[in-house]
Design an enzyme around this catalytic site. Structure first.
Site, PDB file in Angstrom:
ATOM      1  N   HIS A 232       0.863  -1.182   0.000  1.00 39.32           N
ATOM      2  CA  HIS A 232       0.000   0.000   0.000  1.00 39.32           C
ATOM      3  C   HIS A 232       0.897   1.229   0.000  1.00 39.32           C
ATOM      4  O   HIS A 232       1.880   1.280   0.746  1.00 39.32           O
ATOM      5  CB  HIS A 232      -0.897  -0.009   1.236  1.00 39.32           C
ATOM      6  CG  HIS A 232      -2.041   0.943   1.162  1.00 39.32           C
ATOM      7  ND1 HIS A 232      -1.867   2.312   1.228  1.00 39.32           N
ATOM      8  CD2 HIS A 232      -3.377   0.742   1.028  1.00 39.32           C
ATOM      9  CE1 HIS A 232      -3.048   2.899   1.140  1.00 39.32           C
ATOM     10  NE2 HIS A 232      -3.980   1.968   1.015  1.00 39.32           N
ATOM     11  N   ARG A 248      -6.855   9.842  -0.125  1.00 42.32           N
ATOM     12  CA  ARG A 248      -6.610  10.306  -1.496  1.00 42.32           C
ATOM     13  C   ARG A 248      -7.910  10.397  -2.284  1.00 42.32           C
ATOM     14  O   ARG A 248      -8.066  11.257  -3.147  1.00 42.32           O
ATOM     15  CB  ARG A 248      -5.617   9.371  -2.185  1.00 42.32           C
ATOM     16  CG  ARG A 248      -4.201   9.529  -1.640  1.00 42.32           C
ATOM     17  CD  ARG A 248      -3.231   8.508  -2.214  1.00 42.32           C
ATOM     18  NE  ARG A 248      -3.349   7.217  -1.568  1.00 42.32           N
ATOM     19  CZ  ARG A 248      -3.646   6.083  -2.176  1.00 42.32           C
ATOM     20  NH1 ARG A 248      -3.888   6.082  -3.478  1.00 42.32           N
ATOM     21  NH2 ARG A 248      -3.706   4.943  -1.510  1.00 42.32           N
TER      22      ARG A 248
END
Length: 583
Positions: A232, A248
């Site tokens: 990740h 995000r």
């Protein structure tokens, strides 16, 4: 002592609870038990933050979700499994709604959805940024309505029992007392999660040590696609705690040390003030983690005592949005990084997060061993291929946990054993395992080898050889090193010989399986001589569909050696093509 149930679910996280509920719904007359290393609400499912993907909008379609998943997985996904997954995910999320899951809402009262990496439409349901916690709590509350489901909380399953090729139970040890018990079953479902703890820097909880993978592997079931380890792109340095992709999705930017949105340099599109689907920060996780490595090689990351980092910038989102949609992110940053993302940049770096590989199953969770099923991150069905898209894992554990539960219920109803008790072969296996556990408890070791040292060396080997980028010589060396670690493990001792919550014994039992799983990871990576998704070989930089559009299957022989083969990918509608993002 011996207990008996129709079905035993090993693991009390999201997949395990959903499987148990499905069994109770399918056939209330079956005797079901859950064996879990921890109390169910301490399972790692609670750590999932961002959301769960399912098609519910009029502007979306099952085909689009399926294509996003298949292309995101670099065409290594079995498309029949993907089609089943996207078709059943919506009703699973609606079912959770009916059971009381507090999904976040739009002002008009409808369920809110957010964008997520690699998805071309807004289809990710969420409960602020604590989706996994609320999902697991909802499942646990639902399970409690089935009072006949027995729970073995804080029990560790150490081996599966196999009679004439069929799985018929397990041996487990109660952590609180050291009591060893044989638990017979007509069917067993493995839902123990992934194996992130074979790496030193991971988002995974300490309990995620690949237990279910090792149980199946040693019983004779193959592991599939173990070389595909997801990094990740946004973990907090030092702790490895995840900063959810939702940060995000809500508009966060990734910046290098110069304050530059560097993803625009890696074929992920051009920067825009607002998040754009399948572009920049909403690209797939493998591409974003690979971009970090390139930035580091260019000298554009920031050195810290805990490794190089880039920055996640949330400041422009404002306190109101962060507190409404990302409250847990703010809490984590304050508690573990001592910063406030409302006014400060968040240092992040790639971190091991998820295993695309696992126990080989069909679309109903059945393994190659009759009577043995698997679901969730323990299993490889395979809907994730070479790279999982964010927000697909929670609906996956619901869909395939339910499928495995229903399939196991049907199998158990057709194969219920008589009251004769276990066969002589099963009794012998159980006695042998009980004697082994007693010997492990009294281990004094030779030569001063320590479990913690062997585990640390294994993690260092995996980090070096099975990182974001790999190469043949390093993988070859890693295979040899893990073999040596297995030899060292055989001579290691423990200091604690008590029976009450003996964490040193638990660590020893975990490490035994972790070494087998680690060997499968590096051996699979060595054999796959191409670059695809999360498996990037610097010595084979291109994808090779001619030779490797296939799943890696690793079998463990009785002497511990590995046999590697390949299984063709199931393609139903979408032939392999280019992965295109940012355009």
């Amino acid at each position: 002592m011996t207990a008996q149930h129709n079905i035993v679910v090993i693991g009390g996280g999201g997949a395990g609870l959903r499987a148990a509920i499905a069994i109770a719904e399918t056939n209330p007359h079956l005797d079901v038990a859950i064996v879990s290393k921890v109390y169910p609400m301490r399972s790692h499912t609670v750590s999932a933050e961002g959301g769960a993907a399912a098609v519910t909008g009029d502007d979306d379609s099952l085909d689009e979700h399926a294509h996003d998943t298949v292309s995101g997985g670099d065409w290594l996904c079995d498309q029949d499994a993907v089609e089943a997954f996207v078709a059943e995910a919506p009703k699973e999320l609606v079912q959770l709604e009916h059971w009381g899951c507090p999904w976040s809402r739009k002002p008009d009262g409808r369920v809110a959805v957010r964008p997520f990496g690699g998805m071309k439409k807004l289809r990710t349901w969420f409960a602020a940024d604590k989706t996994g916690f609320h999902l697991l709590h909802t499942l646990f509350q639902r399970l409690l309505t089935y009072s006949d489901v027995m729970r073995y909380d804080e029990w560790f399953a150490t081996t599966l029992l196999v009679d004439d090729g069929r799985v018929c139970g397990l041996v487990a040890i109660e952590l609180a007392t050291g009591r060893i018990e044989t638990i017979l079953a007509d069917a067993v479902i493995l839902c123990t999660g992934g194996c992130g703890r074979v790496f030193p820097f991971t988002t995974n909880a300490n309990i995620k040590t690949g237990d279910g993978m090792a149980l199946a592997f040693r019983a004779g079931a193959p592991l599939k696609d173990m070389e595909f380890v997801q990094y990740h792109p946004t973990g907090l340095p030092f702790t490895g705690i995840l900063i959810t992709e939702a940060a995000r999705a809500e508009g966060g930017w990734l910046l290098n040390k110069d304050g530059y949105r560097y993803l625009q340099d890696y074929d992920l599109g051009k920067p825009t003030p607002e998040p754009r689907l399948r572009s920049m920060e909403l690209g797939p996780r493998d591409r974003l983690s690979q971009a970090f490595v390139h930035e580091h090689n260019k000298g554009r990351t920031v050195d810290t005592p805990y490794g190089p980092v880039v920055y996640l910038d949330l400041r422009h989102l404002g306190a109101d949005l962060i507190d409404a949609k990302l409250p847990f992110v703010r809490e984590l940053c304050r508690d573990y990084q001592h910063i406030d993302p409302v006014v400060e940049l968040v240092p992040v770096r790639p971190v091991v997060h998820y295993m695309m590989g696992g126990v080989h199953t069909d679309i109903n969770g059945a393994t190659t061993l009759p009577g043995l099923y698997a679901a969730g991150e323990t299993a490889c069905v395979s809907i994730n291929g070479a790279n999982r898209l964010g927000s697909n894992s929670l609906p996956e554990l619901l869909v395939f946990g339910a499928r495995a539960g229903r399939a196991a219920a049907d199998y158990a109803a057709r194969h219920q054993k008589s009251d004769r008790g276990p066969s002589s072969a099963v009794r012998a296996q159980a006695r042998t395992e009980a004697l082994r556990l007693e010997r492990e408890l009294s281990r004094h070791g030779q030569g001063g080898e320590r479990i913690a040292d062997i585990r640390a060396d294994m993690q260092a080997t995996l980090e070096s050889a099975a990182g974001i980028y790999r190469d043949g010589p390093t993988l070859t060396k890693a295979v040899e090193e893990i073999r040596v670690l297995q030899e060292r493990f055989a001579t290691a001792g423990i200091d604690d010989h008590s029976r009450t919550f003996n964490t040193e014994l638990t660590a020893l039992l975990e490490l035994s399986g972790m070494l087998d799983v680690a060997l499968a990871i590096v051996e699979s990576g060595l054999r796959r001589e191409e670059s695809r998704g999360a498996h990037q070989r610097t010595d084979f930089p291109n994808r090779d569909d001619e030779h490797f559009l296939a799943h890696t299957l690793v079998h463990r022989e009785s002497d511990g050696t590995l046999r590697v083969g390949y299984l063709p990918v199931t393609i139903t509608r979408w032939p392999p093509g280019e992965r295109v993002y940012g355009r």
